[in-house]
Design a protein around this motif. Structure first.
Motif, PDB file in Angstrom:
ATOM      1  N   ALA A  36       0.853  -1.190   0.000  1.00 29.93           N
ATOM      2  CA  ALA A  36       0.000   0.000   0.000  1.00 29.93           C
ATOM      3  C   ALA A  36       0.887   1.238   0.000  1.00 29.93           C
ATOM      4  CB  ALA A  36      -0.925   0.023   1.224  1.00 29.93           C
ATOM      5  N   VAL A  37       0.274   2.373  -0.335  1.00 28.48           N
ATOM      6  CA  VAL A  37       0.940   3.671  -0.267  1.00 28.48           C
ATOM      7  C   VAL A  37       0.194   4.521   0.742  1.00 28.48           C
ATOM      8  CG1 VAL A  37       1.623   5.734  -1.544  1.00 28.48           C
ATOM      9  CG2 VAL A  37       1.631   3.514  -2.690  1.00 28.48           C
ATOM     10  N   TRP A  38       0.942   5.126   1.664  1.00 24.66           N
ATOM     11  CA  TRP A  38       0.348   5.992   2.689  1.00 24.66           C
ATOM     12  C   TRP A  38       0.585   7.451   2.315  1.00 24.66           C
ATOM     13  CZ3 TRP A  38      -2.186   4.489   7.259  1.00 24.66           C
ATOM     14  CH2 TRP A  38      -2.559   5.559   8.088  1.00 24.66           C
ATOM     15  N   SER A  39      -0.476   8.244   2.339  1.00 20.40           N
ATOM     16  CA  SER A  39      -0.361   9.693   2.163  1.00 20.40           C
ATOM     17  C   SER A  39      -0.583  10.358   3.515  1.00 20.40           C
ATOM     18  CB  SER A  39      -1.396  10.207   1.159  1.00 20.40           C
ATOM     19  OG  SER A  39      -1.105   9.743  -0.141  1.00 20.40           O
ATOM     20  N   THR A  40       0.432  11.059   4.011  1.00 21.07           N
ATOM     21  CA  THR A  40       0.263  11.727   5.306  1.00 21.07           C
ATOM     22  C   THR A  40      -0.770  12.842   5.228  1.00 21.07           C
ATOM     23  OG1 THR A  40       2.130  13.209   4.840  1.00 21.07           O
ATOM     24  CG2 THR A  40       2.590  11.195   6.110  1.00 21.07           C
ATOM     25  N   HIS A  41      -0.931  13.431   4.025  1.00 22.78           N
ATOM     26  CA  HIS A  41      -1.955  14.456   3.839  1.00 22.78           C
ATOM     27  C   HIS A  41      -2.133  14.698   2.352  1.00 22.78           C
ATOM     28  CE1 HIS A  41       1.891  16.569   3.929  1.00 22.78           C
ATOM     29  NE2 HIS A  41       1.328  17.609   3.322  1.00 22.78           N
ATOM     30  N   ALA A  42      -3.218  15.360   2.010  1.00 16.03           N
ATOM     31  CA  ALA A  42      -3.590  15.503   0.598  1.00 16.03           C
ATOM     32  C   ALA A  42      -3.108  16.825   0.010  1.00 16.03           C
ATOM     33  CB  ALA A  42      -5.099  15.361   0.429  1.00 16.03           C
TER      34      ALA A  42
ATOM     35  N   HIS B 276      -4.244  15.422   8.618  1.00 16.22           N
ATOM     36  CA  HIS B 276      -2.817  15.166   8.476  1.00 16.22           C
ATOM     37  C   HIS B 276      -2.486  14.031   9.435  1.00 16.22           C
ATOM     38  CE1 HIS B 276       1.525  15.611   8.498  1.00 16.22           C
ATOM     39  NE2 HIS B 276       1.480  16.623   7.652  1.00 16.22           N
ATOM     40  N   SER B 277      -1.547  13.186   9.060  1.00 15.79           N
ATOM     41  CA  SER B 277      -1.178  12.081   9.939  1.00 15.79           C
ATOM     42  C   SER B 277       0.332  11.977  10.064  1.00 15.79           C
ATOM     43  CB  SER B 277      -1.732  10.754   9.413  1.00 15.79           C
ATOM     44  OG  SER B 277      -1.204  10.455   8.131  1.00 15.79           O
TER      45      SER B 277
ATOM     46  N   PRO C  78      -3.343  -0.095  -3.073  1.00 16.53           N
ATOM     47  CA  PRO C  78      -4.301   0.731  -2.336  1.00 16.53           C
ATOM     48  C   PRO C  78      -3.617   1.951  -1.742  1.00 16.53           C
ATOM     49  CG  PRO C  78      -3.785  -1.275  -1.111  1.00 16.53           C
ATOM     50  CD  PRO C  78      -3.146  -1.415  -2.457  1.00 16.53           C
ATOM     51  N   ARG C  79      -4.381   3.025  -1.611  1.00 20.24           N
ATOM     52  CA  ARG C  79      -3.889   4.273  -1.025  1.00 20.24           C
ATOM     53  C   ARG C  79      -4.583   4.488   0.303  1.00 20.24           C
ATOM     54  NH1 ARG C  79       0.135   7.335  -4.112  1.00 20.24           N
ATOM     55  NH2 ARG C  79       0.428   5.937  -5.872  1.00 20.24           N
ATOM     56  N   TRP C  80      -3.782   4.648   1.352  1.00 24.05           N
ATOM     57  CA  TRP C  80      -4.329   4.805   2.689  1.00 24.05           C
ATOM     58  C   TRP C  80      -3.991   6.176   3.247  1.00 24.05           C
ATOM     59  CZ3 TRP C  80      -1.914  -0.404   4.681  1.00 24.05           C
ATOM     60  CH2 TRP C  80      -2.644  -1.483   4.141  1.00 24.05           C
ATOM     61  N   SER C  81      -4.864   6.662   4.114  1.00 23.00           N
ATOM     62  CA  SER C  81      -4.628   7.902   4.850  1.00 23.00           C
ATOM     63  C   SER C  81      -5.409   7.812   6.147  1.00 23.00           C
ATOM     64  CB  SER C  81      -5.065   9.119   4.032  1.00 23.00           C
ATOM     65  OG  SER C  81      -6.478   9.171   3.946  1.00 23.00           O
ATOM     66  N   SER C  82      -5.289   8.856   6.962  1.00 23.23           N
ATOM     67  CA  SER C  82      -6.014   8.852   8.231  1.00 23.23           C
ATOM     68  C   SER C  82      -7.464   9.265   8.072  1.00 23.23           C
ATOM     69  CB  SER C  82      -5.330   9.766   9.248  1.00 23.23           C
ATOM     70  OG  SER C  82      -5.288  11.093   8.759  1.00 23.23           O
ATOM     71  N   GLY C  83      -7.846   9.700   6.867  1.00 26.45           N
ATOM     72  CA  GLY C  83      -9.229  10.090   6.625  1.00 26.45           C
ATOM     73  C   GLY C  83      -9.376  10.737   5.266  1.00 26.45           C
ATOM     74  N   PRO C  84     -10.584  10.847   4.781  1.00 27.41           N
ATOM     75  CA  PRO C  84     -10.799  11.414   3.446  1.00 27.41           C
ATOM     76  C   PRO C  84     -10.499  12.909   3.409  1.00 27.41           C
ATOM     77  CG  PRO C  84     -12.888  11.050   4.551  1.00 27.41           C
ATOM     78  CD  PRO C  84     -11.843  10.450   5.428  1.00 27.41           C
ATOM     79  N   SER C  85     -10.064  13.369   2.242  1.00 22.99           N
ATOM     80  CA  SER C  85      -9.815  14.792   2.022  1.00 22.99           C
ATOM     81  C   SER C  85     -10.850  15.341   1.062  1.00 22.99           C
ATOM     82  CB  SER C  85      -8.415  15.002   1.440  1.00 22.99           C
ATOM     83  OG  SER C  85      -8.255  16.321   0.976  1.00 22.99           O
ATOM     84  N   ALA C  86     -11.144  16.624   1.204  1.00 24.74           N
ATOM     85  CA  ALA C  86     -12.101  17.269   0.313  1.00 24.74           C
ATOM     86  C   ALA C  86     -11.453  17.739  -0.987  1.00 24.74           C
ATOM     87  CB  ALA C  86     -12.749  18.459   1.029  1.00 24.74           C
ATOM     88  N   THR C  87     -10.131  17.619  -1.104  1.00 18.81           N
ATOM     89  CA  THR C  87      -9.423  18.111  -2.289  1.00 18.81           C
ATOM     90  C   THR C  87      -9.463  17.068  -3.391  1.00 18.81           C
ATOM     91  OG1 THR C  87      -7.926  19.311  -0.823  1.00 18.81           O
ATOM     92  CG2 THR C  87      -7.289  19.127  -3.129  1.00 18.81           C
ATOM     93  N   ASP C  88      -9.947  17.452  -4.588  1.00 19.94           N
ATOM     94  CA  ASP C  88     -10.064  16.487  -5.678  1.00 19.94           C
ATOM     95  C   ASP C  88      -8.773  16.428  -6.498  1.00 19.94           C
ATOM     96  OD1 ASP C  88     -10.145  18.607  -7.696  1.00 19.94           O
ATOM     97  OD2 ASP C  88     -12.204  18.960  -7.045  1.00 19.94           O
ATOM     98  N   ARG C  89      -8.691  15.437  -7.367  1.00 21.55           N
ATOM     99  CA  ARG C  89      -7.476  15.210  -8.158  1.00 21.55           C
ATOM    100  C   ARG C  89      -7.191  16.370  -9.109  1.00 21.55           C
ATOM    101  NH1 ARG C  89      -7.879   9.077 -10.391  1.00 21.55           N
ATOM    102  NH2 ARG C  89      -5.643   9.327 -10.795  1.00 21.55           N
ATOM    103  N   GLU C  90      -8.239  16.970  -9.657  1.00 16.00           N
ATOM    104  CA  GLU C  90      -8.042  18.088 -10.584  1.00 16.00           C
ATOM    105  C   GLU C  90      -7.398  19.269  -9.878  1.00 16.00           C
ATOM    106  OE1 GLU C  90     -10.830  16.344 -10.222  1.00 16.00           O
ATOM    107  OE2 GLU C  90     -10.787  15.230 -12.123  1.00 16.00           O
ATOM    108  N   THR C  91      -7.843  19.560  -8.658  1.00 18.04           N
ATOM    109  CA  THR C  91      -7.255  20.657  -7.888  1.00 18.04           C
ATOM    110  C   THR C  91      -5.800  20.358  -7.554  1.00 18.04           C
ATOM    111  OG1 THR C  91      -9.401  21.242  -6.934  1.00 18.04           O
ATOM    112  CG2 THR C  91      -7.433  22.013  -5.766  1.00 18.04           C
TER     113      THR C  91
END
Length: 233
Positions: free
Chosen positions: A37-43, A126-127, A58-71
């Motif tokens: 898996a890949v961990w993202s500390t923040h988006a 952020h994690s 799979p991509r894991w984080s501490s929770g969903p972000s409101a920032t979309d891929r286009e942004t």
């Protein structure tokens, strides 16, 4: 990178440019490791990148972000440091999902024990990851020796959020910190960076001048000016 005894590994915030991401994947293959898996500390864009060998994971984080891929892609393409590098940009990965938890704040995977510290400093969420058996703190964009505290200025209390996060990281009592930007540091360096970050924030709130040597870089000086206009008296 967190590697288990059987060679399975967790990739954390993989690199910045496309050649770096591809080189990381090649190094993992060369060592015979198997990423799970890949961990993202923040988006933020430079923590959400994709590339060869990582796309199926799979991509894991501490929770969903409101920032979309286009942004995120737009922010990546507008980044002056990336432009100055002359390197091609890596693609933005699919959005991360909440990590599988063995128990509250503990990652469910086959590797070494990983505790997840979630907070709201710099980005929401952020994690940081703590490897208690090894005394290692993977801090994301915190506790850097080259970056000042970079606040989430859209938050209701960005300074308070940052101070709360520093207290959370300090309580981990790690022996080694691995920041997202900057150099790895030992216990004495962790204490120094905590003190420097708190001193910076105190001066920012007071509207006072600071002699923080991390302001020597043009982009950190620009970020400081923006934060002082938003937060300082």
């Amino acid at each position: 990178m967190v590697v288990a005894a059987d060679g399975t590994c967790l990739v954390i915030d993989p690199a910045v440019t496309a050649p770096e991401v591809d080189g990381l994947a090649a190094a993992v293959r060369h060592r015979g490791w198997t990423p799970v898996a890949v961990w993202s500390t923040h988006a933020h864009w430079d923590h959400t990148l994709d590339g060869s060998g990582l796309t199926p994971l799979p991509r894991w984080s501490s929770g969903p972000s409101a920032t979309d891929r286009e942004t995120l892609a737009a922010e990546r393409d507008a980044d002056p440091e990336l432009a100055r590098s002359g390197e091609p940009a890596a693609p933005i990965a699919a959005p991360a999902v909440a990590y599988p938890a063995r128990s509250s704040g503990v990652l469910d995977w086959a590797g070494p024990s990983v505790r997840v510290l979630s907070h709201a400093a710099h980005a929401r969420p952020h994690s940081a990851l703590v490897l208690p058996e090894h005394g290692v703190l993977v801090a994301g964009d915190m506790l850097s020796d080259v970056e000042i505290p970079l606040l989430d200025l859209s938050a209701d209390d960005p300074v308070g959020d940052y101070l709360d996060a520093l207290a959370l990281l300090e309580a981990a009592q790690a022996d080694v910190v691995v920041p997202g930007h900057g150099r790895v540091g030992g216990r004495d360096e962790i204490a120094r960076r905590l003190g420097a970050d708190r001193a910076y924030l105190a001066a920012l709130v007071a509207g006072a001048e600071t002699a923080d040597d991390r302001l020597a870089l043009p982009w950190t000086a620009a970020a400081h000016a923006e934060q002082r206009a938003a937060v300082g008296r």
